[in-house]
Design an enzyme around this catalytic site. Structure first.
Site, short mmCIF file in Angstrom:
data_model
loop_
_atom_site.label_atom_id
_atom_site.label_comp_id
_atom_site.label_asym_id
_atom_site.label_seq_id
_atom_site.Cartn_x
_atom_site.Cartn_y
_atom_site.Cartn_z
N THR A 298 0.83 -1.21 0.00
CA THR A 298 0.00 0.00 0.00
C THR A 298 0.86 1.26 0.00
O THR A 298 2.07 1.20 0.21
CB THR A 298 -0.89 0.03 1.26
OG1 THR A 298 -0.05 0.02 2.42
CG2 THR A 298 -1.82 -1.17 1.30
N ASP A 299 0.22 2.41 -0.24
CA ASP A 299 0.94 3.67 -0.14
C ASP A 299 0.11 4.67 0.68
O ASP A 299 -0.96 4.33 1.18
CB ASP A 299 1.33 4.22 -1.52
CG ASP A 299 0.13 4.66 -2.35
OD1 ASP A 299 -0.95 4.96 -1.80
OD2 ASP A 299 0.29 4.73 -3.58
N ALA A 300 0.64 5.89 0.81
CA ALA A 300 0.01 6.88 1.68
C ALA A 300 -1.38 7.31 1.20
O ALA A 300 -2.11 7.97 1.92
CB ALA A 300 0.92 8.10 1.83
#
Lengths: 148, 148, 148, 148
Positions: B27-29
């Site tokens: 995942t990312d921000a």
């Protein structure tokens, strides 16, 4: 779980500095940099430190049949880094052995320490992965640094 | 920018299925899976599809001196995947050439299509990276599949 | 599977340039850069291009509740990049829509094109992920660029 | 740089096991798994261990406003993992505090220990990242385990 990098004796004044920008790829759904990715930042900084000594890892591997691998690390995570942060990795060699080097490294945002660690890197044969003496020229250059 | 994977003609009934769980690393921000990481999921699925044909890439590389590399891809991203999602990657071979294979792949969450793509994979010499004919046994096995 | 980025009409003379160094983290056991990692390089370049327009994605997300997500991409991989390579990513905006922007991007090593692609990026609401008009100031700045 | 995970006293008989397959994405140009990627494998295993206790991190974050972050780790790398390897991650909780848990973890290939580490995970508020007491039900369940 104590980390020598947090020793007051580490001389960060002599540290090599390498700038890192935080991109989406580095972050996770917690909104901050994923913990394993600090190790990427630190590896980039060690690579660039080697490059300042004119040591190119691709070249070492092709000409001397050796490569560097991390054998041990102690990390402390203090504060999270976020998207778009401009960080700096500080790198100091703390010990040079026959077939290994030990580094203290800190990931900084301005004056705040986000993460710090001690990393032992071994020199190994690229085929067998057995420990191998540091190439003479690497050893000489690195030793000069640690004596300064 | 049109993607053949979205053609009505792709026969997903015959697809190979590979389950993927979404972890923090993916995942990312933005709170969702980082766009490049779908390519990792799809590569895992192609590897497992090859394994069902008893094709091991490490073995191919060591015994025949060839490897597979992606030469072209078209991706469409429809819906985001999130932390802890249980996904499934569907893989169909759509074409087999002398030195390449083309796949249609979809990343699904239950019946929802999150991402889909067409991926062309070339067979190359591990040293020169020049296109090389698919090993005969690989070609035979894959061709049988596409004729079913 | 045709890629507009390979059109002769793309005006690379106007491209934004972003340097990339290849580290161990970027490579795989094939000895070259892993195919998904070119998407990281290209995302870094788009981010830096936005930064030259004084557009900060963290800020956009916090103040306007929008973010950019890739909705479509076409990639062609021509030549492999290797450890220690000094690359450059070239970025050109080719189209600006109400809620999207399209980029042509090339990953170069000196004058050799290693990979090239067309990437469509949508502007979405950070909660619902529904398409949302580009913020007015972003649209104005980007449109100026594409008219040059 | 001493690692409690290597203490003879860790009771690996009780360990949670999680299988990991090595893909191209995990390896680097040295032909082996990149050192930071072992931390991904270990994080997947901790997540799956939590899932066996019916603890879902996405849910914890949404309902209780807390998340887990790694605050400290000690790693030892013994032997390299390679493409296509079938590995197993063993996870044991060694300590439960008010706002943290400590794990010993080993990455195994059959009976060979490739890497081992001690990981301290803190419970923090998702906004402030300040240490926060473990949710009561998490603490109860994890404490039961460590007393067995």
């Amino acid at each position: 779980m104590s980390s020598p990098a947090s020793r007051p004796s580490t001389d960060w004044q002599q540290a090599h500095l390498w700038p890192i920008r935080v991109y989406y790829e580095d972050t996770d759904a917690g909104g901050v940099v994923f913990y394993a990715n600090y190790l990427k930042f630190m590896e980039r900084a060690r690579t660039e430190w080697l490059r300042t000594l004119k040591i190119n890892q691709q070249h070492l591997s092709l000409t001397q049949g050796v490569m560097f691998v991390v054998s041990q690390l102690d990390m402390q995570y203090k504060l999270p880094a976020r998207l778009d942060d401009a960080l700096s990795v500080e790198t100091v060699v703390t010990q040079v052995g026959r077939a290994s080097m030990t580094f203290a490294q800190r990931v900084m945002r301005h004056t705040a320490t986000l993460a710090l660690g001690d990393i032992r890197v071994g020199c190994v044969d690229i085929c067998s992965f057995k420990p191998t003496a540091l190439p003479a020229d690497v050893r000489t250059q690195v030793s000069l640094l640690t004596k300064r």
